[in-house]
Design a protein around this motif. Structure first.
Motif, PDB file in Angstrom:
ATOM      1  N   ALA A   1     -34.532 -42.208  67.945  1.00 45.50           N
ATOM      2  CA  ALA A   1     -33.636 -41.266  68.611  1.00 45.50           C
ATOM      3  C   ALA A   1     -33.667 -39.918  67.899  1.00 45.50           C
TER       4      ALA A   1
ATOM      5  N   GLU B   1     -34.766 -40.004  78.295  1.00 44.11           N
ATOM      6  CA  GLU B   1     -33.364 -40.250  78.658  1.00 44.11           C
ATOM      7  C   GLU B   1     -32.594 -40.653  77.408  1.00 44.11           C
ATOM      8  N   GLY B   2     -31.480 -40.003  77.178  1.00 49.76           N
ATOM      9  CA  GLY B   2     -30.666 -40.315  76.000  1.00 49.76           C
ATOM     10  C   GLY B   2     -31.310 -39.846  74.707  1.00 49.76           C
ATOM     11  N   GLN B   3     -32.372 -39.044  74.818  1.00 56.06           N
ATOM     12  CA  GLN B   3     -33.127 -38.559  73.646  1.00 56.06           C
ATOM     13  C   GLN B   3     -33.495 -39.708  72.708  1.00 56.06           C
ATOM     14  N   GLU B   4     -33.937 -40.811  73.326  1.00 52.85           N
ATOM     15  CA  GLU B   4     -34.350 -41.996  72.564  1.00 52.85           C
ATOM     16  C   GLU B   4     -35.547 -42.629  73.266  1.00 52.85           C
TER      17      GLU B   4
END
Lengths: 118, 118
Positions: free
Chosen positions: B102, B57-60
């Protein structure tokens, strides 16, 4: 006769190992396969050889024309070309005295699509 | 004031080092740069880490959530994350006890576009 298998093959980006990296976590064996493919690319001489073949007329070049631009010995160039061929980026054919190497465009595209969100 | 230089920067695919491989032969320094970038990717553990971060989620993702799925020790995972960060694929930020990593989506896209004829 068009079988179901053939239809499926057409829709899987030509047999690429993996979904795009940003879509889902890579499994262990897919990661090993993709790492080996990237390792074949991850060398300055091999990238230059591949780009020379790829931008040659017909996306094919004689080994006799690849040694000078790279500035390495012919055995070294042949070694790099062998790695690229084994990794599926080039095909090799012998005509007369010389070996000719041709690009397999799909191979680069498969890797590119895994890196892109496509 | 928009200078000519700024306009040029916008049109060069975000500072990627190279034209697509199939378009023109790679120069020596571009090939060295691209090879180093690909080498950072060309490892099964790093590819898996990158894909986990990228599909989170959120590329993190917290480093605390990356050790178990990879099945390697935390120092080894941190070593791989450092290589990915230094190569520009991840950014690192510390919040409280843990480091968070991230995705830098442009970095993967740049490499993908060099491999594709785009």
């Amino acid at each position: 006769m068009v079988t179901m298998l053939e239809v499926t093959d057409v829709t899987t980006r030509g047999g690429s190992c993996c979904a795009p990296l940003v879509k889902e976590p890579l499994g262990r064996s897919d990661a090993a396969e993709l790492a080996a493919t990237l390792k074949a690319l991850a060398d300055p001489a091999r990238l230059r050889l591949l780009s020379i073949v790829a931008s040659s007329e017909g996306q094919e070049a004689c080994v006799c024309d690849l040694t000078d631009p790279i500035g390495l010995s012919q055995p070294t160039v042949s070694h790099h070309l062998k790695i690229l061929t084994e990794a599926g980026f080039l095909t090799r054919s012998k005509r007369g005295t010389w070996a000719y190497f041709a690009l397999v465009p799909d191979a680069l595209e498969k890797v590119g699509h895994i890196l892109l969100d496509q």
